[in-house]
Design an enzyme around this catalytic site. Structure first.
Site, PDB file in Angstrom:
ATOM      1  N   GLU A  17       0.833  -1.209   0.000  1.00 29.99           N
ATOM      2  CA  GLU A  17       0.000   0.000   0.000  1.00 29.99           C
ATOM      3  C   GLU A  17       0.865   1.256   0.000  1.00 29.99           C
ATOM      4  OE1 GLU A  17      -3.706  -0.049   2.065  1.00 29.99           O
ATOM      5  OE2 GLU A  17      -3.040   1.613   3.310  1.00 29.99           O
ATOM      6  N   TYR A  49      -6.845   7.080   0.118  1.00 31.50           N
ATOM      7  CA  TYR A  49      -7.565   8.301  -0.251  1.00 31.50           C
ATOM      8  C   TYR A  49      -7.669   9.150   1.025  1.00 31.50           C
ATOM      9  CZ  TYR A  49     -11.466  10.915  -2.458  1.00 31.50           C
ATOM     10  OH  TYR A  49     -12.285  11.861  -3.012  1.00 31.50           O
ATOM     11  N   ASP A 108     -12.919   8.221   8.347  1.00 32.22           N
ATOM     12  CA  ASP A 108     -13.127   8.617   9.747  1.00 32.22           C
ATOM     13  C   ASP A 108     -13.953   9.891   9.792  1.00 32.22           C
ATOM     14  OD1 ASP A 108     -11.858   6.513  11.053  1.00 32.22           O
ATOM     15  OD2 ASP A 108      -9.878   7.386  10.624  1.00 32.22           O
TER      16      ASP A 108
HETATM   17  P1  FAD Z   1     -18.201   1.324   7.806  1.00 31.62           P
HETATM   18  O1  FAD Z   1     -18.206  -0.013   7.199  1.00 31.62           O
HETATM   19  O2  FAD Z   1     -19.281   2.271   7.402  1.00 31.62           O
HETATM   20  O3  FAD Z   1     -18.222   1.139   9.393  1.00 31.62           O
HETATM   21  C1  FAD Z   1     -18.081   2.257  10.264  1.00 31.62           C
HETATM   22  C2  FAD Z   1     -18.828   1.985  11.563  1.00 31.62           C
HETATM   23  O4  FAD Z   1     -20.240   1.998  11.324  1.00 31.62           O
HETATM   24  C3  FAD Z   1     -18.520   0.646  12.205  1.00 31.62           C
HETATM   25  O5  FAD Z   1     -18.538   0.815  13.592  1.00 31.62           O
HETATM   26  C4  FAD Z   1     -19.648  -0.251  11.736  1.00 31.62           C
HETATM   27  O6  FAD Z   1     -19.928  -1.314  12.634  1.00 31.62           O
HETATM   28  C5  FAD Z   1     -20.816   0.729  11.656  1.00 31.62           C
HETATM   29  N1  FAD Z   1     -21.761   0.397  10.577  1.00 31.62           N
HETATM   30  C6  FAD Z   1     -21.446  -0.024   9.337  1.00 31.62           C
HETATM   31  N2  FAD Z   1     -22.555  -0.223   8.607  1.00 31.62           N
HETATM   32  C7  FAD Z   1     -23.595   0.090   9.405  1.00 31.62           C
HETATM   33  C8  FAD Z   1     -25.008   0.092   9.226  1.00 31.62           C
HETATM   34  N3  FAD Z   1     -25.554  -0.311   8.056  1.00 31.62           N
HETATM   35  N4  FAD Z   1     -25.795   0.494  10.268  1.00 31.62           N
HETATM   36  C9  FAD Z   1     -25.247   0.861  11.457  1.00 31.62           C
HETATM   37  N5  FAD Z   1     -23.904   0.867  11.680  1.00 31.62           N
HETATM   38  C10 FAD Z   1     -23.089   0.498  10.678  1.00 31.62           C
HETATM   39  N6  FAD Z   1      -9.507   5.894   5.707  1.00 31.62           N
HETATM   40  C11 FAD Z   1      -9.288   6.889   4.821  1.00 31.62           C
HETATM   41  O7  FAD Z   1      -9.632   8.034   5.101  1.00 31.62           O
HETATM   42  N7  FAD Z   1      -8.718   6.638   3.598  1.00 31.62           N
HETATM   43  C12 FAD Z   1      -8.308   5.394   3.224  1.00 31.62           C
HETATM   44  O8  FAD Z   1      -7.775   5.213   2.135  1.00 31.62           O
HETATM   45  C13 FAD Z   1      -8.512   4.317   4.144  1.00 31.62           C
HETATM   46  N8  FAD Z   1      -8.161   3.044   3.830  1.00 31.62           N
HETATM   47  C14 FAD Z   1      -8.449   2.021   4.701  1.00 31.62           C
HETATM   48  C15 FAD Z   1      -8.151   0.697   4.333  1.00 31.62           C
HETATM   49  C16 FAD Z   1      -8.429  -0.361   5.193  1.00 31.62           C
HETATM   50  C17 FAD Z   1      -8.111  -1.777   4.773  1.00 31.62           C
HETATM   51  C18 FAD Z   1      -8.994  -0.108   6.475  1.00 31.62           C
HETATM   52  C19 FAD Z   1      -9.262  -1.227   7.430  1.00 31.62           C
HETATM   53  C20 FAD Z   1      -9.298   1.210   6.851  1.00 31.62           C
HETATM   54  C21 FAD Z   1      -9.051   2.280   5.968  1.00 31.62           C
HETATM   55  N9  FAD Z   1      -9.364   3.593   6.299  1.00 31.62           N
HETATM   56  C22 FAD Z   1      -9.132   4.622   5.400  1.00 31.62           C
HETATM   57  C23 FAD Z   1      -9.952   3.911   7.612  1.00 31.62           C
HETATM   58  C24 FAD Z   1     -11.509   3.831   7.569  1.00 31.62           C
HETATM   59  O9  FAD Z   1     -11.994   4.850   6.747  1.00 31.62           O
HETATM   60  C25 FAD Z   1     -12.005   3.986   9.012  1.00 31.62           C
HETATM   61  O10 FAD Z   1     -11.681   2.851   9.769  1.00 31.62           O
HETATM   62  C26 FAD Z   1     -13.472   4.369   9.170  1.00 31.62           C
HETATM   63  O11 FAD Z   1     -13.682   4.747  10.531  1.00 31.62           O
HETATM   64  C27 FAD Z   1     -14.463   3.259   8.872  1.00 31.62           C
HETATM   65  O12 FAD Z   1     -14.548   2.996   7.539  1.00 31.62           O
HETATM   66  P2  FAD Z   1     -15.397   1.710   7.009  1.00 31.62           P
HETATM   67  O13 FAD Z   1     -15.389   1.798   5.553  1.00 31.62           O
HETATM   68  O14 FAD Z   1     -14.919   0.483   7.662  1.00 31.62           O
HETATM   69  O15 FAD Z   1     -16.848   2.115   7.587  1.00 31.62           O
END
Ligand code: FAD
Length: 286
Positions: A17, A49, A108
């Site tokens: 990455e 991103y 985040d």
């Molecule tokens: P989600 O899947 O939306 O989850 C977020 C929270 O909401 C969780 O607590 C989940 O349990 C809850 N949730 C999910 N769906 C629902 C629903 N339908 N109803 C109620 N609650 C729900 N950040 C960046 O800014 N840029 C990046 O490029 C980046 N790359 C990443 C790559 C990886 C492999 C990982 C693990 C993280 C990355 N992150 C990045 C960080 C990520 O954006 C954060 O961890 C963020 O807080 C959560 O993103 P998510 O897509 O997992 O969110």
């Protein structure tokens, strides 16, 4: 080549990455590091991103340049502080640059964020939209030790299932330092009926500062055996780097030995670290 085809292929997949620069003046340095990592011939590379200190401005460009070097690339895309219009223009941009795979994320929640203006709440909404846009291979994030905002792992898995149903074809995990936690997570995923492929995310810790940053960012548990390395070598930078690379390598070998086919290394724009890991695994991933 789409990432789903890479990670479900016969060969073990080892990917790296990179994150884009914060300032335009750093673009060349970042690109140089990314190209050096690309020369290692990884299975694919992903470009964050707006994470890891970078902005979102150069994600598509870096991913495009990596593809041009013959390395399948994946662009990350977040939605929490974005609009539907912006997401669509990003998708148009990625399409026009020939990017075939996207890691769809919520991002985040920024401090002081005005939630009333929010157009997306969760990654599953973005993933659905990318699916409806069509043509992209879509991945998402998962958290073996649960997402820091989740009340418990069961709830997290319920939402993960929704994400898979929304069109997520594979997941990449948050970093973890104890493989048993990951194996347990895979078992729980399967019991919930989530059977999309999972790429194990491994972060080589090469200096003491990274330990605190990693705990703060992901809430991950640092096993005693890892903390002993930090206690012993934390004040000797070169020794700490060697120990961190060896620890990550041992984790990866254990993963492959246990039938995990895809490992993604959070190489943090460090070609020397990526190279050392690749070299340590040269016979294993042949
Ligand atoms: P989600 O899947 O939306 O989850 C977020 C929270 O909401 C969780 O607590 C989940 O349990 C809850 N949730 C999910 N769906 C629902 C629903 N339908 N109803 C109620 N609650 C729900 N950040 C960046 O800014 N840029 C990046 O490029 C980046 N790359 C990443 C790559 C990886 C492999 C990982 C693990 C993280 C990355 N992150 C990045 C960080 C990520 O954006 C954060 O961890 C963020 O807080 C959560 O993103 P998510 O897509 O997992 O969110």
């Amino acid at each position: 080549m789409k990432i789903i085809d890479v990670i479900t292929g016969e060969k073990p997949s080892l990917s790296f990455e990179v994150f884009p620069p914060k300032k335009v003046s750093n673009f060349d340095n970042v690109m140089k590091a990314a190209e050096s990592i690309a020369k290692l011939n990884p299975s694919y590379m992903s470009v964050t991103y707006g994470a890891g200190g970078g902005t979102s401005d150069y994600t598509a460009e870096i991913a495009e340049r990596l593809s041009a070097l013959g390395v399948p690339s994946m662009a990350h895309l977040t939605c929490i502080s974005s609009t539907k219009e912006r997401v669509h223009s990003e998708l148009d941009k990625l399409r026009s640059r020939g990017i075939e795979s996207i890691l769809g994320l919520r991002g985040d929640i920024p401090e002081g964020f005005d939630k009333s203006k929010m157009e997306y709440r969760y990654a599953c909404e973005l993933i659905e939209e990318i699916r409806d846009y069509g043509g992209f291979c879509i991945g998402g994030a998962c958290y073996p030790e649960k997402h820091p905002e989740s009340e418990n792992i069961d709830k997290d898995l319920e939402y993960l299932k929704i994400k898979a149903e929304a069109g997520c074809q594979f997941f990449t995990t948050q970093m973890f330092f104890d493989n048993d936690i990951f194996y347990n997570f895979l078992y729980r995923m399967l019991r919930k009926g989530i059977d999309v492929p999972v790429v194990a995310g491994i972060m080589p810790i090469t200096n003491v500062k990274q330990v605190e940053a990693s705990i703060a960012m992901s809430g991950t548990a640092m096993p005693q055996k890892f903390m002993r390395l930090v206690d012993k070598y934390g004040d000797k930078p070169e020794a700490m780097k060697q120990a961190g690379i060896a620890y990550a390598t041992a984790q990866i070998i254990d993963l492959f030995a246990n039938g995990i086919n895809a490992v993604h290394v959070y190489s943090m724009n460090k070609p020397d670290v990526a190279e050392a890991i690749k070299q340590n695994l040269s016979e294993i991933i042949k």
